[in-house]
Design a protein around this motif. Structure first.
Motif, PDB file in Angstrom:
ATOM      1  N   UNK A 262       0.838  -1.205   0.000  1.00 49.88           N
ATOM      2  CA  UNK A 262       0.000   0.000   0.000  1.00 49.88           C
ATOM      3  C   UNK A 262       0.868   1.248   0.000  1.00 49.88           C
ATOM      4  N   UNK A 263       1.951   1.226   0.786  1.00 45.30           N
ATOM      5  CA  UNK A 263       2.851   2.380   0.851  1.00 45.30           C
ATOM      6  C   UNK A 263       3.452   2.685  -0.512  1.00 45.30           C
ATOM      7  N   UNK A 264       3.915   1.641  -1.202  1.00 49.91           N
ATOM      8  CA  UNK A 264       4.515   1.845  -2.524  1.00 49.91           C
ATOM      9  C   UNK A 264       3.493   2.438  -3.491  1.00 49.91           C
ATOM     10  N   UNK A 265       2.271   1.920  -3.460  1.00 46.23           N
ATOM     11  CA  UNK A 265       1.215   2.433  -4.340  1.00 46.23           C
ATOM     12  C   UNK A 265       0.920   3.897  -4.018  1.00 46.23           C
ATOM     13  N   UNK A 266       0.819   4.216  -2.730  1.00 48.81           N
ATOM     14  CA  UNK A 266       0.536   5.597  -2.304  1.00 48.81           C
ATOM     15  C   UNK A 266       1.670   6.532  -2.718  1.00 48.81           C
ATOM     16  N   UNK A 267       2.911   6.096  -2.537  1.00 41.86           N
ATOM     17  CA  UNK A 267       4.052   6.934  -2.917  1.00 41.86           C
ATOM     18  C   UNK A 267       4.058   7.220  -4.416  1.00 41.86           C
ATOM     19  N   UNK A 268       3.744   6.204  -5.206  1.00 39.35           N
ATOM     20  CA  UNK A 268       3.674   6.400  -6.658  1.00 39.35           C
ATOM     21  C   UNK A 268       2.538   7.363  -7.002  1.00 39.35           C
ATOM     22  N   UNK A 269       1.392   7.181  -6.335  1.00 40.95           N
ATOM     23  CA  UNK A 269       0.238   8.057  -6.584  1.00 40.95           C
ATOM     24  C   UNK A 269       0.553   9.506  -6.213  1.00 40.95           C
ATOM     25  N   UNK A 270       1.248   9.711  -5.082  1.00 42.34           N
ATOM     26  CA  UNK A 270       1.606  11.057  -4.660  1.00 42.34           C
ATOM     27  C   UNK A 270       2.565  11.712  -5.651  1.00 42.34           C
ATOM     28  N   UNK A 271       3.535  10.922  -6.127  1.00 38.85           N
ATOM     29  CA  UNK A 271       4.492  11.456  -7.097  1.00 38.85           C
ATOM     30  C   UNK A 271       3.775  11.894  -8.374  1.00 38.85           C
ATOM     31  N   UNK A 272       2.818  11.064  -8.825  1.00 37.57           N
ATOM     32  CA  UNK A 272       2.046  11.399 -10.029  1.00 37.57           C
ATOM     33  C   UNK A 272       1.219  12.660  -9.793  1.00 37.57           C
ATOM     34  N   UNK A 273       0.597  12.752  -8.612  1.00 36.76           N
ATOM     35  CA  UNK A 273      -0.220  13.938  -8.277  1.00 36.76           C
ATOM     36  C   UNK A 273       0.629  15.199  -8.264  1.00 36.76           C
ATOM     37  N   UNK A 274       1.823  15.115  -7.677  1.00 40.50           N
ATOM     38  CA  UNK A 274       2.702  16.279  -7.627  1.00 40.50           C
ATOM     39  C   UNK A 274       3.044  16.757  -9.038  1.00 40.50           C
ATOM     40  N   UNK A 275       3.285  15.794  -9.943  1.00 40.73           N
ATOM     41  CA  UNK A 275       3.647  16.144 -11.317  1.00 40.73           C
ATOM     42  C   UNK A 275       2.434  16.712 -12.073  1.00 40.73           C
ATOM     43  N   UNK A 276       1.285  16.042 -11.927  1.00 39.92           N
ATOM     44  CA  UNK A 276       0.086  16.439 -12.671  1.00 39.92           C
ATOM     45  C   UNK A 276      -0.455  17.787 -12.201  1.00 39.92           C
ATOM     46  N   UNK A 277      -0.438  18.015 -10.873  1.00 34.74           N
ATOM     47  CA  UNK A 277      -1.070  19.217 -10.326  1.00 34.74           C
ATOM     48  C   UNK A 277      -0.117  20.379 -10.114  1.00 34.74           C
ATOM     49  N   UNK A 278       1.146  20.236 -10.509  1.00 36.08           N
ATOM     50  CA  UNK A 278       2.096  21.328 -10.292  1.00 36.08           C
ATOM     51  C   UNK A 278       1.692  22.581 -11.058  1.00 36.08           C
ATOM     52  N   UNK A 279       1.334  22.432 -12.333  1.00 33.84           N
ATOM     53  CA  UNK A 279       0.944  23.592 -13.121  1.00 33.84           C
ATOM     54  C   UNK A 279      -0.349  24.238 -12.616  1.00 33.84           C
ATOM     55  N   UNK A 280      -1.403  23.453 -12.312  1.00 37.31           N
ATOM     56  CA  UNK A 280      -2.610  24.070 -11.741  1.00 37.31           C
ATOM     57  C   UNK A 280      -2.341  24.800 -10.429  1.00 37.31           C
ATOM     58  N   UNK A 281      -1.440  24.241  -9.597  1.00 37.78           N
ATOM     59  CA  UNK A 281      -1.099  24.898  -8.340  1.00 37.78           C
ATOM     60  C   UNK A 281      -0.392  26.223  -8.607  1.00 37.78           C
ATOM     61  N   UNK A 282       0.550  26.218  -9.570  1.00 32.02           N
ATOM     62  CA  UNK A 282       1.257  27.452  -9.925  1.00 32.02           C
ATOM     63  C   UNK A 282       0.287  28.521 -10.425  1.00 32.02           C
ATOM     64  N   UNK A 283      -0.691  28.083 -11.236  1.00 34.57           N
ATOM     65  CA  UNK A 283      -1.676  29.026 -11.767  1.00 34.57           C
ATOM     66  C   UNK A 283      -2.537  29.594 -10.641  1.00 34.57           C
ATOM     67  N   UNK A 284      -2.922  28.725  -9.692  1.00 30.55           N
ATOM     68  CA  UNK A 284      -3.747  29.174  -8.568  1.00 30.55           C
ATOM     69  C   UNK A 284      -2.982  30.170  -7.700  1.00 30.55           C
ATOM     70  N   UNK A 285      -1.674  29.906  -7.494  1.00 28.93           N
ATOM     71  CA  UNK A 285      -0.843  30.823  -6.711  1.00 28.93           C
ATOM     72  C   UNK A 285      -0.738  32.170  -7.421  1.00 28.93           C
ATOM     73  N   UNK A 286      -0.551  32.139  -8.737  1.00 29.05           N
ATOM     74  CA  UNK A 286      -0.455  33.362  -9.550  1.00 29.05           C
ATOM     75  C   UNK A 286      -1.717  34.198  -9.392  1.00 29.05           C
TER      76      UNK A 286
END
Length: 246
Positions: free
Chosen positions: A94-118
């Protein structure tokens, strides 16, 4: 399996679980530092609170999960318990799956987060110093952000001098000064930080995320090794001699 090899495997597995617990504590600490670093800015909603507390909550959950998993692994080794070994295996997976999911989320949502901060910092400048209805709480949070990160406005000092919205000030506030002091912005030789706060906030968030991803990547590899060994031990659990080293 010789006594020396079995002892070595047991020692390595115990050490791994000890490090796993330390990693869990590290994630809790990083989550706490991230929350503390942005607390003053989210109070005035310069940065939307959900942008920060989502990742912080994820770090806390993962940290506690790692600690629980390490305890389960240690008990499985000490108690020579096949049932705990299987639970430990499930927790690791479960930990490995969660870590992979978190890494994917960080990559996918980085641009939306930057836009929201802007958008958040840009609108904050206009709301905080609006000539119609200035918001003092936003001014305090914005000034704190600008002083702490040595930045000015959203994109730079021009956000104040060339604002499309009427503001109560015609020059950047004192918190934008390179060397902050009360009244520094009104002096003839005033020097302002040229970098916008959106760049600095993004750099700060990226620093924390890079630390998380770097540490998580190393331990994900170690966890895969632990999973492989635990699968082998569980598969051969009918052999009492092997169970003792799970």
């Amino acid at each position: 399996m010789g006594k020396f090899v079995k002892g070595l495997v047991k020692t390595i597995t115990m050490a791994f679980n000890g490090v796993l617990a330390i990693l869990g504590i590290a994630f809790l600490a990083i989550g706490g530092l991230l929350a503390a670093a942005f607390k003053e800015y989210t109070n005035g909603e310069v940065i939307k609170v959900e942008l920060i507390w989502g990742p912080v909550a994820g770090l806390f959950v993962l940290g506690f999960w790692l600690i629980i998993t390490s305890i389960c692994g240690i008990l499985a080794i000490v108690g020579s318990n096949p049932g705990l070994a299987k639970s430990y295996l499930v927790l690791l997976c479960i930990i490995v799956v969660v870590e992979i999911a978190l890494a994917v989320c960080f990559i996918v949502y980085k641009q939306p987060i930057n836009k929201a901060i802007d958008e958040a910092i840009g609108s904050t400048v206009n709301k905080a110093y609006s000539s119609v209805n200035p918001d003092m709480s936003l001014q305090i949070s914005l000034d704190t952000l600008q002083r702490d990160l040595a930045c000015c406005g959203n994109n730079g000092p021009n956000d104040y001098t060339n604002s499309s919205s009427p503001l109560t000030i015609k020059t950047p506030p004192d918190s934008c000064c390179v060397k902050f002091r009360v009244g520094c912005s009104t002096t003839t030789d005033a020097k302002f930080n040229q970098r916008g706060c959106k760049v600095e906030v993004d750099s700060l968030i990226t620093k924390y995320l890079n630390a998380i991803i770097s540490v998580g990547s190393v331990f994900a590899f170690m966890e895969l090794i632990a999973i492989a060994y635990t699968c082998y031990a569980v598969k051969n659990s009918e052999d009492e001699d092997i169970v003792r080293f799970v």
